[in-house]
Design a protein around this motif. Sequence first.
Motif, PDB file in Angstrom:
ATOM      1  N   THR A  45       0.842  -1.197   0.000  1.00  0.00           N
ATOM      2  CA  THR A  45       0.000   0.000   0.000  1.00  0.00           C
ATOM      3  C   THR A  45       0.879   1.249   0.000  1.00  0.00           C
ATOM      4  O   THR A  45       1.783   1.372   0.830  1.00  0.00           O
ATOM      5  CB  THR A  45      -0.900   0.009   1.241  1.00  0.00           C
ATOM      6  OG1 THR A  45      -1.747  -1.152   1.221  1.00  0.00           O
ATOM      7  CG2 THR A  45      -1.782   1.255   1.270  1.00  0.00           C
ATOM      8  N   PRO A  46       0.657   2.171  -0.940  1.00  0.00           N
ATOM      9  CA  PRO A  46       1.469   3.406  -0.980  1.00  0.00           C
ATOM     10  C   PRO A  46       1.356   4.176   0.334  1.00  0.00           C
ATOM     11  O   PRO A  46       0.273   4.241   0.939  1.00  0.00           O
ATOM     12  CB  PRO A  46       0.860   4.188  -2.135  1.00  0.00           C
ATOM     13  CG  PRO A  46       0.154   3.175  -2.971  1.00  0.00           C
ATOM     14  CD  PRO A  46      -0.343   2.125  -2.014  1.00  0.00           C
ATOM     15  N   PRO A  47       2.459   4.773   0.822  1.00  0.00           N
ATOM     16  CA  PRO A  47       2.438   5.535   2.077  1.00  0.00           C
ATOM     17  C   PRO A  47       1.412   6.659   2.085  1.00  0.00           C
ATOM     18  O   PRO A  47       0.893   7.000   3.156  1.00  0.00           O
ATOM     19  CB  PRO A  47       3.856   6.092   2.184  1.00  0.00           C
ATOM     20  CG  PRO A  47       4.695   5.128   1.393  1.00  0.00           C
ATOM     21  CD  PRO A  47       3.828   4.665   0.260  1.00  0.00           C
ATOM     22  N   LYS A  48       1.069   7.188   0.883  1.00  0.00           N
ATOM     23  CA  LYS A  48       0.093   8.283   0.861  1.00  0.00           C
ATOM     24  C   LYS A  48      -1.329   7.796   1.167  1.00  0.00           C
ATOM     25  O   LYS A  48      -2.191   8.601   1.522  1.00  0.00           O
ATOM     26  CB  LYS A  48       0.134   8.993  -0.489  1.00  0.00           C
ATOM     27  CG  LYS A  48      -0.311   8.131  -1.658  1.00  0.00           C
ATOM     28  CD  LYS A  48      -0.241   8.913  -2.960  1.00  0.00           C
ATOM     29  CE  LYS A  48      -0.713   8.070  -4.154  1.00  0.00           C
ATOM     30  NZ  LYS A  48      -0.642   8.820  -5.421  1.00  0.00           N
ATOM     31  N   ASP A  49      -1.557   6.467   1.008  1.00  0.00           N
ATOM     32  CA  ASP A  49      -2.881   5.922   1.357  1.00  0.00           C
ATOM     33  C   ASP A  49      -2.879   5.603   2.850  1.00  0.00           C
ATOM     34  O   ASP A  49      -2.812   4.452   3.285  1.00  0.00           O
ATOM     35  CB  ASP A  49      -3.167   4.665   0.536  1.00  0.00           C
ATOM     36  CG  ASP A  49      -4.625   4.220   0.643  1.00  0.00           C
ATOM     37  OD1 ASP A  49      -5.331   4.741   1.544  1.00  0.00           O
ATOM     38  OD2 ASP A  49      -5.048   3.366  -0.151  1.00  0.00           O
ATOM     39  N   ARG A  50      -2.913   6.641   3.651  1.00  0.00           N
ATOM     40  CA  ARG A  50      -2.732   6.515   5.080  1.00  0.00           C
ATOM     41  C   ARG A  50      -3.836   5.682   5.756  1.00  0.00           C
ATOM     42  O   ARG A  50      -3.574   4.930   6.689  1.00  0.00           O
ATOM     43  CB  ARG A  50      -2.674   7.910   5.712  1.00  0.00           C
ATOM     44  CG  ARG A  50      -1.525   8.768   5.156  1.00  0.00           C
ATOM     45  CD  ARG A  50      -1.548  10.177   5.726  1.00  0.00           C
ATOM     46  NE  ARG A  50      -1.257  10.174   7.164  1.00  0.00           N
ATOM     47  CZ  ARG A  50      -0.015  10.169   7.651  1.00  0.00           C
ATOM     48  NH1 ARG A  50       1.024  10.116   6.825  1.00  0.00           N
ATOM     49  NH2 ARG A  50       0.180  10.199   8.944  1.00  0.00           N
ATOM     50  N   LYS A  51      -5.034   5.808   5.244  1.00  0.00           N
ATOM     51  CA  LYS A  51      -6.155   5.083   5.853  1.00  0.00           C
ATOM     52  C   LYS A  51      -5.956   3.566   5.728  1.00  0.00           C
ATOM     53  O   LYS A  51      -6.050   2.830   6.699  1.00  0.00           O
ATOM     54  CB  LYS A  51      -7.467   5.498   5.205  1.00  0.00           C
ATOM     55  CG  LYS A  51      -8.714   4.855   5.832  1.00  0.00           C
ATOM     56  CD  LYS A  51      -9.970   5.418   5.196  1.00  0.00           C
ATOM     57  CE  LYS A  51     -11.236   4.877   5.864  1.00  0.00           C
ATOM     58  NZ  LYS A  51     -11.362   3.429   5.728  1.00  0.00           N
ATOM     59  N   GLN A  52      -5.659   3.107   4.486  1.00  0.00           N
ATOM     60  CA  GLN A  52      -5.492   1.669   4.291  1.00  0.00           C
ATOM     61  C   GLN A  52      -4.252   1.163   5.015  1.00  0.00           C
ATOM     62  O   GLN A  52      -4.261   0.075   5.573  1.00  0.00           O
ATOM     63  CB  GLN A  52      -5.404   1.327   2.802  1.00  0.00           C
ATOM     64  CG  GLN A  52      -5.274  -0.195   2.565  1.00  0.00           C
ATOM     65  CD  GLN A  52      -5.661  -0.602   1.170  1.00  0.00           C
ATOM     66  OE1 GLN A  52      -6.826  -0.554   0.806  1.00  0.00           O
ATOM     67  NE2 GLN A  52      -4.650  -0.965   0.369  1.00  0.00           N
ATOM     68  N   ARG A  53      -3.186   1.948   5.014  1.00  0.00           N
ATOM     69  CA  ARG A  53      -1.974   1.539   5.732  1.00  0.00           C
ATOM     70  C   ARG A  53      -2.275   1.361   7.226  1.00  0.00           C
ATOM     71  O   ARG A  53      -1.843   0.383   7.849  1.00  0.00           O
ATOM     72  CB  ARG A  53      -0.865   2.569   5.538  1.00  0.00           C
ATOM     73  CG  ARG A  53       0.014   2.288   4.325  1.00  0.00           C
ATOM     74  CD  ARG A  53       1.463   2.580   4.642  1.00  0.00           C
ATOM     75  NE  ARG A  53       2.351   1.896   3.720  1.00  0.00           N
ATOM     76  CZ  ARG A  53       3.658   1.789   3.897  1.00  0.00           C
ATOM     77  NH1 ARG A  53       4.226   2.323   4.959  1.00  0.00           N
ATOM     78  NH2 ARG A  53       4.407   1.156   3.024  1.00  0.00           N
ATOM     79  N   GLY A  54      -3.012   2.289   7.792  1.00  0.00           N
ATOM     80  CA  GLY A  54      -3.369   2.196   9.212  1.00  0.00           C
ATOM     81  C   GLY A  54      -4.243   0.990   9.493  1.00  0.00           C
ATOM     82  O   GLY A  54      -4.066   0.303  10.501  1.00  0.00           O
ATOM     83  N   GLU A  55      -5.202   0.729   8.573  1.00  0.00           N
ATOM     84  CA  GLU A  55      -6.094  -0.416   8.765  1.00  0.00           C
ATOM     85  C   GLU A  55      -5.327  -1.735   8.676  1.00  0.00           C
ATOM     86  O   GLU A  55      -5.568  -2.672   9.445  1.00  0.00           O
ATOM     87  CB  GLU A  55      -7.207  -0.385   7.719  1.00  0.00           C
ATOM     88  CG  GLU A  55      -8.214   0.741   7.951  1.00  0.00           C
ATOM     89  CD  GLU A  55      -9.219   0.844   6.812  1.00  0.00           C
ATOM     90  OE1 GLU A  55      -9.021   0.152   5.788  1.00  0.00           O
ATOM     91  OE2 GLU A  55     -10.199   1.601   6.956  1.00  0.00           O
ATOM     92  N   MET A  56      -4.386  -1.828   7.699  1.00  0.00           N
ATOM     93  CA  MET A  56      -3.598  -3.057   7.569  1.00  0.00           C
ATOM     94  C   MET A  56      -2.688  -3.264   8.782  1.00  0.00           C
ATOM     95  O   MET A  56      -2.499  -4.386   9.256  1.00  0.00           O
ATOM     96  CB  MET A  56      -2.756  -3.020   6.292  1.00  0.00           C
ATOM     97  CG  MET A  56      -3.558  -3.097   4.997  1.00  0.00           C
ATOM     98  SD  MET A  56      -4.625  -4.559   4.896  1.00  0.00           S
ATOM     99  CE  MET A  56      -6.209  -3.884   5.436  1.00  0.00           C
ATOM    100  N   ALA A  57      -2.123  -2.167   9.281  1.00  0.00           N
ATOM    101  CA  ALA A  57      -1.276  -2.264  10.471  1.00  0.00           C
ATOM    102  C   ALA A  57      -2.088  -2.766  11.667  1.00  0.00           C
ATOM    103  O   ALA A  57      -1.609  -3.569  12.481  1.00  0.00           O
ATOM    104  CB  ALA A  57      -0.638  -0.917  10.782  1.00  0.00           C
ATOM    105  N   ASN A  58      -3.333  -2.317  11.780  1.00  0.00           N
ATOM    106  CA  ASN A  58      -4.188  -2.739  12.877  1.00  0.00           C
ATOM    107  C   ASN A  58      -4.518  -4.228  12.782  1.00  0.00           C
ATOM    108  O   ASN A  58      -4.475  -4.951  13.776  1.00  0.00           O
ATOM    109  CB  ASN A  58      -5.476  -1.912  12.879  1.00  0.00           C
ATOM    110  CG  ASN A  58      -6.271  -2.107  14.150  1.00  0.00           C
ATOM    111  OD1 ASN A  58      -5.738  -2.032  15.246  1.00  0.00           O
ATOM    112  ND2 ASN A  58      -7.569  -2.381  13.997  1.00  0.00           N
ATOM    113  N   LYS A  59      -4.845  -4.692  11.565  1.00  0.00           N
ATOM    114  CA  LYS A  59      -5.122  -6.121  11.360  1.00  0.00           C
ATOM    115  C   LYS A  59      -3.883  -6.947  11.680  1.00  0.00           C
ATOM    116  O   LYS A  59      -3.953  -8.013  12.315  1.00  0.00           O
ATOM    117  CB  LYS A  59      -5.542  -6.372   9.913  1.00  0.00           C
ATOM    118  CG  LYS A  59      -6.853  -5.699   9.507  1.00  0.00           C
ATOM    119  CD  LYS A  59      -8.041  -6.542   9.898  1.00  0.00           C
ATOM    120  CE  LYS A  59      -9.321  -5.999   9.270  1.00  0.00           C
ATOM    121  NZ  LYS A  59     -10.508  -6.770   9.675  1.00  0.00           N
TER     122      LYS A  59
END
Length: 677
Positions: A45-59
Amino acid sequence: MMTVCLIVLLTGCGVDRNIKKGEKFLSLGEYYDAANQFKTAYQRTPPKDRKQRGEMANKMAQAYERISSSQRAAAAYRNVIRYKQDNGDTHRQLAACLMKEGDYAEAVKEYQIALDSMPDNQTLVAELEAAKTASAAKERGSKYIVSRIDVFNSRRQDYSPMLYGDQFNQLYFTSTRNEAQGDAISGITGVKAGDIFVSEKDDKGKWGTPQDIVSGLNTKDDEGTPAFSVDGREMYITQCKTDPNYPRYAQIAVSNRADASWGAAKKLEISRDSLSNFAHPALSPDGNWLYFTSDMPGGKGGLDIWRVRLSGGTTGGVENLGEPINTPGDEEFPTFRPNGDLYFSSNGHGGLGGLDIFIAKVGDDHHYHLEHPGYPLNSQGDDFGMTFEGLHNRGFFSSNRGDARGWDHIYSFELPEVIQTVKGWVYEMDGYELPAAQVFMVGDDGTNKKLSVKGDGSFEQEVKPGVTYILLATCDGYLNHKEEIHVTPVEDSKEHTLQFPLAGIHVPVLIDNIFYDFDKATLRPESEKALDGLVKLLNENPNVTIELSAHTDYIGSADYNKRLSQRRADAVVAYLTAHGIARDRLTPVGYGKEKPKKIRKKLTEKYPWLKENDVLTEDFIKKLDKEKQEIANQLNRRTEFTVLRTTYGMFDDKGNLKQQPKPKPKKPIDDDEIIIE
């Protein structure tokens, strides 16, 4: 430009596939595989897609937590915060991971942030307080002595040890080491599925290399957390069956021991609930209850400890232990110290981080009261799976403390203490141990217990100074035997030993160590100990009448031997009546050489040249060499008793019972209440 777009599209499709796979693995409980998929999705996930990056980190963090990889989980939660996808729960989970790493100061900060967003959460208040006091509690320590035991441990998971055997010389435990059966790598842990291994202690007290059990108990699926029935004939385990299309539910299964090996385990039906997990079996000291861990509905939240009554191989009446044991957190790995104290692990009662071991003791108010045994039994990591060496406060447990990968290892523990125990053996006179016996124990301090007997006929129970105890051993087909012991204070731990030889009702019983003057019926003084024992037995069994028989060897005439043996039987009866035994309970018979001894199996261990059921007739003896002939003649020269009746004094002249059974009380009484007359 088209090339860049194509790369973005392909990357996006790959991320979606990773996310779908991760979600599927997560739903199946395969947390290791789920974490890898979410990690790949995060990296793609590109770093600029902060929402998806945060969601994946949470999972990813949640999956890492489930496999006790707290370092990785903490790093992932920090990325959730970094990409501003956090909430109060994020900081709370991060704090829990920091507690497992022993970083209590940072944990306090994160708990405080969580509490600011959830000010009314009383559980969170308690967790924050535990974090604030954890460092001081660890510094304070305790008297526990803890050591990692390398012989049991591998480079994988080794946990939930359980001692077995009458001498506690075998240790069963769960391991995912390379020697475990099957070749597949678990999607849950990233290593092989667990098997049950066993290590044995030799005569010098040295533990041997653990061996996989290959008798049918272990399979390619997960088997672990062994617990044993009181008689040692059943092993209860946790079993996780593999199905690629369904969630992995844990179940409790039972293996039976036959011919010194454990058979394939069969599922134990605890509840009709097929969508809940049932794991971590433990047997109560009396064997009447199975305690276990489950997430079934009706609990306090998370994993709870429950129990179900065992009866004749079936179960009935599932109960949640409730407060104060269960919390909205996880309570797992119940086990019992033989004195009745319940040990379990929890992350819902505060502590030093991860799962901590707690002790639940029943107080005078008949309610559980919890104790935290402190450091070093507990640590910042997960601490669980206790097993005790008899009544002593020593044994083994498991912990993932200090392991960066979160893998569990086996440790020994000991809490030095002064305790006194009584250890007894119940066995048949002139025969073997009686594991089917029961021992009733009553003390003048109000103690009233029913003790189970192990496979070698032994039992062990803690006793208190200043108390007088009466112990009564009983078994179907045998007369009772009673012993009394007064316990005095001591400076060091002490074991009191007692013997409970039970006389069989249906076979002649040898009265050992009865001596007469040569060729006479005069009892020698050294016979008194054995005769006093017979007086005691008859007093303890007042409804019994016996035939008292004397026997001779074949040497001499039949008439002389018969008269001599009759006089000897009369002499024994005279001694018994002189010591208070009613004459009409005793029938003296002199058989002379008419009834040569029939060999029982126990005697063949002392004299291997004899076989069970051999009869020491004159013809049989004369075929032996001189030395063996003398032994056989000595065996024939014996005094025995045989039970004739077990109803003496129970009926009046009209044939009615003198003591009518009392009507059953309207209020039920405790099954374990015992009265010894």
